[in-house]
Design an enzyme around this catalytic site. Sequence first.
Site: not given
Length: 408
Positions: A13, A15, A41, A84, A173, A303
């Site tokens: 990942g 992020g 990805k 993944v 937001e 997360d």
Amino acid sequence: MRKMNQPKIVVLGAGYGGLTTVAKLQKKLGVNDAKITLVNKHDYHYESTWLHEAAAGTLHHDRSRVKISDLINSAKVEFIQDTVTAIKPDDKKVELQNGVLDYDYLVVALGFEAATFGIPGLLENAFTIGSINQARLIREHIDYQFAKYNNEPEPKQERLNIVVGGGGFTGIEFLGELANRVPELCKEYDIDRSKVRLINVEAMETIMPGFDPELIEYAMNSLEARGVEFKLGAFLKECRPDGITIEQNGEREDIPTLTTVWAAGVRANHLVEESSLEDNRGKVEVTPHLRAPSHEDVFVVGDCALIWNKEIDRPYPPTAQIAMQEAEVCAHNLIALVKGGELEEFEFINRGTVCSLGDKDAMGSIFGGKKLFGWSASFMKKVIDNRALFKIGGVGLVLKKGKFNIFG
């Protein structure tokens, strides 16, 4: 030339958690210290805290993403663009769509997925703000509804009813950006602003739970002044292609809409729960060193990690701030394992939280609870955004992608 016995570090990942981990590893580890592999990805990293702007159409999606190749040192980090499909910690392997990786140390930073809580029709009929592609789709869908409205013999009100499920960070937001964008859309497509409804559905009796009541009141007043309707204590019971059903104070109400955006909950990537990692409702309750309790060679950040705030006996919410702090400790511990040194325990340092209410407005608290409203909060939000860019890409990324329109 790499050594044959180098430990293999695989990061899943790109992020905030994964990329911050890699950024620190490539600074502190030499080319012969470890073989670092980053799997993602897409070939880009995106600022997930900016997706609500892209979805509303107030920020072009390309502003919120950057090529991973521009952020990593290819001499030290191998980047694999792949998806993944399974994590096999008992075998020390990760399965990808196009291959298999083995590792000595694994960092799981795969991010979040929308949590639908089993609400009928939600998965099939609601939009979520979870990726660049989803944000693009929402923006184009909203534009289409406005463009279509006056091109029908009998204009449909449901085209102009936009429902946002959830009164947390993402929902509020997004509504702030929408409230700023709607007048522009109305002007462009010759629509009376009074015909457009922006509706927030929140199951709790307040938006932004956990925020100071004065900040919450400011946010609601700001959004209501720009046309947002709040339905608090309202439970979404069903989502259909042409409307939703809510229950509020024991009464049911049908709201016709062609646009439902779900922003009321996230869960860790499903691959965590499907692996043999010990999980707590889909997340790994990590040790103080951010390791998976059942597998010491696996670190989990962002997360996918569950860390308890012992002061209030609740988990810390999954924010970019905590993910990046976790990543720095994770990287430190990996470096210590590779080169020798003391492991560090994670301790969250709360530097404050600011919620954007649109480009020129925000609210939040910083530095031990100092409350900010309006322009000063908006200024601080941009500073926070730029700091996050600096953490993963240095000054160059800040200059390229940063938010400098701090005076609105």
